[in-house]
Write an enzyme that holds these catalytic residues in place. Sequence first.
Site: not given
Length: 324
Positions: A112, A251, A281
């Site tokens: 990420c 993020h 996500n």
Amino acid sequence: MFNSKIIGFESYVPQNSITNDELSKLVDTSDEWIYTRTGISKRCLSTKENTSDFAINVAKKLLENNNVSAEDIDIIIVATITPDYLTPSTACIVQGNIGAKNALAFDINVACSGFVYALSVADKFLKSGLYKNAIVIGAETLSKLIDWKDRGTCVLFGDGSGGALLTASKDYNSILSEDLKADGTSFKAITGGKIPNVNPFTEEKEEEDFYLQMNGRDVFNFATKTVPKSVNEILKKANITLDDVKYIVPHQANSRIVEVVAKKLGVSLDKFYLNLQTYGNTSAASIPIALAEMSKNKLLQKGDKIIITGFGGGLTWASMLVQI
Ligand code: COA
């Protein structure tokens, strides 16, 4: 002396959007549980496309919308933990497809934090004065890495891609400061894609744990501890305060993580741009998907200072002060 100027952001997500209610038909969960714990309402999931298909779409849009020809691209970097193949890199598939015949191309695997790491790598190439134009993409088909029977992880993730076009500039600098770090001692907090030892000489077959596994609590604690420190670090390096920053684009993992980070930084939640409600996500793709959306909605004006900050598998984290 050259610096990097970011000249555009674009994104592409698969059309198939799946709500929390739809997931509750697959595993024992509910819209209420998912939304209150994560802030996620739906996510886009691939029905047939691969990571390279997403990334090719982003690369084509970056070229078309900024009037740059594929032959003028010198560097293509794709940040991904879900490449189509271990070899070739997804970046090579993009390079071949768009006809960027003068470009070098490679992937990076930083989960990420991948897009911020990839921007930093491209920035160093452009600063060298040897290369002129770079395409940097974060792209993921996380749905391939998910155990769709595990309610602890399958509700969190989505598929998609976003990217930026950068050019070497003598009179503009988009990347003002950065903080890139890793803590491999805690790598077990998030793992996925384990390749087992299967050759005829192995003593005993390893247990297969291909699907993504995560200790959610540990990741939550890691993110809420490191992100505020990392953001303060880049502000200090650039000698500015958060008052000088228009948006923080984190993020897009979890709205509760962002709430704690905002509190620790002493800023309103309004300073954070969040779209995880719609996309979940998407790992390396989450920050560039957000930036493309902000750009499309005219939230970003030339000269604005924003912070992008990624955190995740590795464990890794990466923050960057960006001037639009
Ligand atoms: N629906 C319903 N119940 C669920 C569930 C789901 N989708 N997932 C887990 N549960 C259950 C668990 O089984 C557990 O039940 P039990 O108490 O009967 O054992 C209970 O909910 C609590 O589970 P726990 O994992 O302790 O929940 P949590 O409050 O820590 O929330 C996360 C889980 C994943 C939302 C949270 O840890 C988190 O946000 N972590 C950060 C993860 C992240 O963002 N990772 C990506 C970073 S790149």
